[in-house]
Design a protein around this motif. Structure first.
Motif, PDB file in Angstrom:
ATOM      1  N   TRP A   1       0.819  -1.212   0.000  1.00 20.77           N
ATOM      2  CA  TRP A   1       0.000   0.000   0.000  1.00 20.77           C
ATOM      3  C   TRP A   1       0.857   1.266   0.000  1.00 20.77           C
TER       4      TRP A   1
ATOM      5  N   VAL B   1       0.429   3.843  -2.987  1.00 23.13           N
ATOM      6  CA  VAL B   1      -0.462   4.980  -2.758  1.00 23.13           C
ATOM      7  C   VAL B   1       0.316   6.242  -2.395  1.00 23.13           C
ATOM      8  N   TYR B   2       1.270   6.123  -1.485  1.00 21.02           N
ATOM      9  CA  TYR B   2       1.965   7.311  -1.001  1.00 21.02           C
ATOM     10  C   TYR B   2       3.007   7.810  -1.998  1.00 21.02           C
TER      11      TYR B   2
ATOM     12  N   ILE C   1      -5.088  -2.582  -5.023  1.00 23.41           N
ATOM     13  CA  ILE C   1      -4.842  -1.416  -4.165  1.00 23.41           C
ATOM     14  C   ILE C   1      -5.546  -0.183  -4.721  1.00 23.41           C
ATOM     15  N   ASP C   2      -5.451   0.023  -6.027  1.00 28.16           N
ATOM     16  CA  ASP C   2      -6.075   1.200  -6.643  1.00 28.16           C
ATOM     17  C   ASP C   2      -7.594   1.173  -6.469  1.00 28.16           C
TER      18      ASP C   2
ATOM     19  N   HIS D   1      -8.337   1.926  -2.770  1.00 25.95           N
ATOM     20  CA  HIS D   1      -8.016   3.328  -2.489  1.00 25.95           C
ATOM     21  C   HIS D   1      -9.085   4.260  -3.059  1.00 25.95           C
TER      22      HIS D   1
ATOM     23  N   ASP E   1     -12.029   4.176  -0.808  1.00 24.09           N
ATOM     24  CA  ASP E   1     -11.775   4.735   0.517  1.00 24.09           C
ATOM     25  C   ASP E   1     -11.896   6.259   0.466  1.00 24.09           C
TER      26      ASP E   1
ATOM     27  N   ASN F   1     -10.686   8.386   3.409  1.00 25.68           N
ATOM     28  CA  ASN F   1      -9.271   8.266   3.787  1.00 25.68           C
ATOM     29  C   ASN F   1      -9.089   7.623   5.153  1.00 25.68           C
TER      30      ASN F   1
ATOM     31  N   LYS G   1      -0.970   4.425   6.661  1.00 25.02           N
ATOM     32  CA  LYS G   1       0.145   3.801   5.950  1.00 25.02           C
ATOM     33  C   LYS G   1       0.824   2.722   6.791  1.00 25.02           C
TER      34      LYS G   1
ATOM     35  N   ILE H   1      -3.549  -1.246   8.231  1.00 23.10           N
ATOM     36  CA  ILE H   1      -4.186  -1.476   6.931  1.00 23.10           C
ATOM     37  C   ILE H   1      -4.767  -2.877   6.858  1.00 23.10           C
TER      38      ILE H   1
END
Length: 313
Positions: free
Chosen positions: A12, A16-17, A32-33, A36, A39, A42, A46, A51
């Motif tokens: 993740w 994402v970050y 993951i996409d 995300h 979500d 948010n 992290k 998670i």
């Protein structure tokens, strides 16, 4: 389901970050996409542990989303032991730990499960750290191949709440502020007089460069730094950034600062003495050659642009 939650949680942070690409065919990034995007509040942090726990209790983590991750790998991983490409046959042979294979694959009312071969327990326990590092080494190579122009990938694999200290950089700018009676804020035009009232802004976000080098840092108001977050500056601000930086470098050296403090600029392909000899246009050209391709690559990776005039007003 627990295993897949752990897989998603581990990947993740770099996805994402730092927006690292896992390649178009990699299903893990797709999962993951999707999560995300769902979500919207948010809720997901992290921390891998948080998670994973969140996913296991979340309605977002549906069977349809994570099923692609369990379709091939569990059986393909056992190929070296069981010497067949028939998935059904692999599952059958694994249940008796045929040829001392690493684990068994079986299904019960809770779904698919995996049981580690007891004969491997001591080996896995003894060499856990080596196996972990071996895995991260190959993950690093995998990501470098798919993100060839992205800097510092090695520091983007594992989530951390602690960035390297900026004490030296803050000392530099505090000295400059004192000697030239303030530094102009690149986003508001206000004159900043005290470093303790400011933050150091990463002109190209830290989540892209993953370093605190002096040439990418500039003091700004604390609320501005918070508002900009990990977004990119407008391209029109680059000449102003170059002017502020050039003035700061000359002020620092003129008033007795050690030239060794300018070593960060060597990463731009220039030594400190040559840096000091550049006129305004040459300094700006150096910054254009450095920042323009970095900014474009960050845009391509999905980093957003921050519009300070709108945010400030």
């Amino acid at each position: 389901r627990e295993m897949v939650a752990q897989m998603v949680a581990k990947a993740w942070y770099p996805r994402v970050y730092f927006r690292l690409s896992f390649g178009f065919q990699e299903k893990l990034a797709t999962v993951i996409d999707k999560i995300h995007a769902l979500d919207t509040d948010n809720c997901i942090s992290k921390s891998p542990e948080i998670i994973a726990n969140f996913l296991l209790s979340s309605e977002l983590f549906t069977t349809e989303i994570y099923r692609p991750l369990t379709r091939y790998v569990p059986t393909r991983f056992l190929d070296p032991w069981l010497k067949t490409s028939d998935d059904t046959k692999i599952r059958e042979l694994s249940r008796s730990f045929d040829n001392q294979c690493l684990y068994a694959i079986f299904r019960d009312r809770t779904g698919w499960n995996y049981e580690i071969n007891p004969n491997w327990k001591d080996y896995l326990t003894k060499h856990y750290r080596i196996l972990t590092d071996f895995t991260y080494w190959h993950l690093l190579r995998f990501l470098q191949q798919r993100n060839p122009n992205v800097p510092n990938i090695a520091d983007k694999l594992v989530a951390t709440d602690q960035r390297p200290s900026t004490a030296k950089q803050r000392k530099f700018w505090s000295f400059v502020m004192q000697k030239q009676h303030g530094v102009e804020s690149i986003y508001t035009g206000s004159v900043l007089h005290e470093m303790k009232l400011c933050e150091l802004d990463h002109f190209i976000p830290w989540s892209f460069v993953a370093h605190n080098q002096l040439w990418n840092l500039v003091p700004v108001e604390k609320n501005i730094n918070s508002s900009k977050s990990n977004r990119l500056p407008e391209e029109t601000l680059l000449p102003k950034m170059a002017r502020i930086q050039r003035q700061a470098v000359h002020t620092f050296v003129t008033f007795g600062g050690k030239i060794k403090a300018l070593e960060d600029f060597c990463d731009l392909g220039i030594d400190a003495l040559t840096l000091l000899s550049l006129n305004d246009e040459e300094f700006l050209n150096l910054y254009r050659k450095t920042f323009t391709p970095m900014r474009q690559l960050a845009l391509n990776m999905g980093f957003e642009v921050w519009h300070p005039n709108t945010a400030i007003s």
